[in-house]
Design a protein around this motif. Sequence first.
Motif, PDB file in Angstrom:
ATOM      1  N   MET A 390       0.830  -1.205   0.000  1.00  0.00           N
ATOM      2  CA  MET A 390       0.000   0.000   0.000  1.00  0.00           C
ATOM      3  C   MET A 390       0.864   1.255   0.000  1.00  0.00           C
ATOM      4  SD  MET A 390      -2.837   1.601   0.001  1.00  0.00           S
ATOM      5  CE  MET A 390      -4.075   0.344   0.257  1.00  0.00           C
ATOM      6  N   ARG A 391       1.933   1.249   0.776  1.00  0.00           N
ATOM      7  CA  ARG A 391       2.844   2.400   0.798  1.00  0.00           C
ATOM      8  C   ARG A 391       3.442   2.641  -0.586  1.00  0.00           C
ATOM      9  NH1 ARG A 391       8.188   3.412   1.160  1.00  0.00           N
ATOM     10  NH2 ARG A 391       8.854   5.203   2.426  1.00  0.00           N
ATOM     11  N   MET A 392       3.856   1.581  -1.267  1.00  0.00           N
ATOM     12  CA  MET A 392       4.414   1.709  -2.608  1.00  0.00           C
ATOM     13  C   MET A 392       3.376   2.289  -3.571  1.00  0.00           C
ATOM     14  SD  MET A 392       6.504  -1.900  -2.837  1.00  0.00           S
ATOM     15  CE  MET A 392       7.138  -1.579  -4.498  1.00  0.00           C
ATOM     16  N   LEU A 393       2.135   1.828  -3.441  1.00  0.00           N
ATOM     17  CA  LEU A 393       1.082   2.328  -4.329  1.00  0.00           C
ATOM     18  C   LEU A 393       0.842   3.815  -4.104  1.00  0.00           C
ATOM     19  CD1 LEU A 393      -1.246   1.717  -6.349  1.00  0.00           C
ATOM     20  CD2 LEU A 393      -2.695   1.288  -4.352  1.00  0.00           C
ATOM     21  N   ILE A 394       0.862   4.255  -2.855  1.00  0.00           N
ATOM     22  CA  ILE A 394       0.593   5.659  -2.537  1.00  0.00           C
ATOM     23  C   ILE A 394       1.631   6.573  -3.182  1.00  0.00           C
ATOM     24  CG2 ILE A 394       0.553   7.335  -0.648  1.00  0.00           C
ATOM     25  CD1 ILE A 394      -0.713   5.140   1.083  1.00  0.00           C
ATOM     26  N   PHE A 395       2.911   6.170  -3.125  1.00  0.00           N
ATOM     27  CA  PHE A 395       3.983   7.038  -3.629  1.00  0.00           C
ATOM     28  C   PHE A 395       4.320   6.786  -5.095  1.00  0.00           C
ATOM     29  CE2 PHE A 395       4.841   7.011   0.989  1.00  0.00           C
ATOM     30  CZ  PHE A 395       4.835   8.389   1.206  1.00  0.00           C
ATOM     31  N   SER A 396       3.670   5.829  -5.728  1.00  0.00           N
ATOM     32  CA  SER A 396       4.030   5.492  -7.109  1.00  0.00           C
ATOM     33  C   SER A 396       3.604   6.589  -8.076  1.00  0.00           C
ATOM     34  CB  SER A 396       3.389   4.164  -7.504  1.00  0.00           C
ATOM     35  OG  SER A 396       1.974   4.288  -7.526  1.00  0.00           O
ATOM     36  N   GLN A 397       4.433   6.810  -9.111  1.00  0.00           N
ATOM     37  CA  GLN A 397       4.135   7.732 -10.184  1.00  0.00           C
ATOM     38  C   GLN A 397       3.996   7.010 -11.521  1.00  0.00           C
ATOM     39  OE1 GLN A 397       3.537  10.974  -9.617  1.00  0.00           O
ATOM     40  NE2 GLN A 397       3.930  10.664  -7.430  1.00  0.00           N
ATOM     41  N   ASP A 398       4.524   5.793 -11.605  1.00  0.00           N
ATOM     42  CA  ASP A 398       4.487   5.016 -12.833  1.00  0.00           C
ATOM     43  C   ASP A 398       3.540   3.832 -12.672  1.00  0.00           C
ATOM     44  OD1 ASP A 398       6.475   6.703 -13.908  1.00  0.00           O
ATOM     45  OD2 ASP A 398       8.031   5.526 -12.893  1.00  0.00           O
ATOM     46  N   SER A 399       3.157   3.247 -13.795  1.00  0.00           N
ATOM     47  CA  SER A 399       2.244   2.101 -13.750  1.00  0.00           C
ATOM     48  C   SER A 399       2.935   0.839 -13.253  1.00  0.00           C
ATOM     49  CB  SER A 399       1.638   1.853 -15.133  1.00  0.00           C
ATOM     50  OG  SER A 399       2.667   1.587 -16.077  1.00  0.00           O
ATOM     51  N   VAL A 400       4.262   0.760 -13.449  1.00  0.00           N
ATOM     52  CA  VAL A 400       5.040  -0.358 -12.918  1.00  0.00           C
ATOM     53  C   VAL A 400       5.820   0.142 -11.719  1.00  0.00           C
ATOM     54  CG1 VAL A 400       6.831  -2.066 -13.379  1.00  0.00           C
ATOM     55  CG2 VAL A 400       5.199  -1.474 -15.176  1.00  0.00           C
ATOM     56  N   LEU A 401       5.619  -0.484 -10.574  1.00  0.00           N
ATOM     57  CA  LEU A 401       6.223  -0.008  -9.323  1.00  0.00           C
ATOM     58  C   LEU A 401       7.621  -0.602  -9.169  1.00  0.00           C
ATOM     59  CD1 LEU A 401       3.162   0.494  -9.008  1.00  0.00           C
ATOM     60  CD2 LEU A 401       3.425   0.023  -6.571  1.00  0.00           C
ATOM     61  N   GLY A 402       8.602   0.282  -9.032  1.00  0.00           N
ATOM     62  CA  GLY A 402       9.990  -0.141  -8.929  1.00  0.00           C
ATOM     63  C   GLY A 402      10.483  -0.214  -7.506  1.00  0.00           C
ATOM     64  N   PRO A 403      11.710  -0.669  -7.304  1.00  0.00           N
ATOM     65  CA  PRO A 403      12.259  -0.858  -5.953  1.00  0.00           C
ATOM     66  C   PRO A 403      12.508   0.446  -5.211  1.00  0.00           C
ATOM     67  CG  PRO A 403      13.948  -1.260  -7.592  1.00  0.00           C
ATOM     68  CD  PRO A 403      12.668  -1.095  -8.347  1.00  0.00           C
TER      69      PRO A 403
END
Length: 493
Positions: A390-403
């Motif tokens: 969920m944290r990664m999704l909140i801060f994501s800017q791209d459609s593929v979530l990177g490390p």
Amino acid sequence: MAETLPSILLVDDEVHSLNAMRMALEDDFECLTALNADEATRLMEENFVQVIFCDQRMPGRSGVEFLKEVRDRWPETVRIIITGYTETSDMIAAINEAGIYQFLTKPWHPDHLVMSAKNAADLFRLNRDHERMSLEMRYLSRNVETKLEEQRKALREGLGFENVLRSPNSPMNAVIAQARQFASFDVPVMIIGAPGTGKTALARAIHYSSLRSDRPFHEINCTGVDDEILEIELFGARRGALHGQQGHKPGLLQKADRGTLFINGIAELSPRMQLALLRVATEGRFRPLGSHEEFRTDVRLLTGSSRDLRAEVAANRYRSDLYYALARATLVVPPLSERRSDIAILAQSLLFDAASAHGKPVHGLSEDAVQFLENHDWPGNLRELENEVMRMLIFSQDSVLGPELISRHILQAAPGREEGVDPSTDRVLTGSGTLKDRVEWIETRILRETLTRLKWNKSRAAAELGLSRVGLRAKIERYGIAEPGKASQPEED
């Protein structure tokens, strides 16, 4: 078990009349007495009363006024009024306003009083039997098509074992194979596993793969719950047992009748609640709070525990009879640290679920991000993984979530580290080894985390770490830190 006598409340402001009624009825009934309407109301709130005999003319509120309140708050109680007057207007008002079942005139004969009381108690019982049979008839009236639709819906929502995600070589496969066998046998099952390992999902899958799949499934976690609250939630409370309660509060044992009840945190039960649950597990009987009668329930009990209770039983800290009644079959769910092959599937599923719930479209996790997630031990198991995704999704800017979106303490773990290597910084600080080796180990973790978080922008990484770009490249080469997916590093960013 001895049959309890029906309870009757006698209300009269004349003490001798009250005593005479009690003497006539006490052989066949449990008699409660009150001298006025306020005292009678208090007794109604504290007791399960089936019949009321009330005088009409009393100081304060009249009999009709009191019985009108009884009709509103305790409509099941049969109401009989006693009066020395026979005004037609009073009788009509009493029937209309208070729902009076019968009038008795003074002076009354003891045999007549007893007969009226028995008839009223029979009416109370018949009304309750009628209500129970009406509920059963409404339940049985559901046709086969409705049941099939519910089963199709459960299948569509993935409530069976298909909902327990795992890889082809997962340690969970053996657990699921056992659970499938247990599902077809209508016996209690105890599921043992650390918090967050998915015990509830496994219990739900057992229910929807059993012969009770078209019956209700309910769950409760009793960890940290007070006995009083837990007793009400499990057993329910009769009308008037709780302050401000308007009607009967059914407990989970009633709601899950002929279905399945999953009780998680079973290891935390107090001795009193262990004894109360033992009656349910062995006899299928329970008593709601404030009730004078017992109820039966046909419920399958599934339980969850964060630890193996055999040691508690051996040390006499847990009832052995309850343990063996609930653990007719046991399942042990491995922690997420032993299911590294499942993490990619679980993380992607959690990501898509969260993205759908919050309306943020994504395509998934990158391979590098999955590799870092697989290297973490996840002491919080599925809950910790869900929070991280969920944290990664909140801060994501791209459609593929990177490390670069992963928390720093997870990024600092070396990708592909050897089994058995302790990643704890505290263990390195207090362990053995030369100062140079231990400092280099920590420095490597900091470099890898910073570079990954900044998407391998070495200029920004050097500035954040207070190094020159030449110095940073030298450390990268010295420690053999490679950008995932690339054989060598470019000279410029």
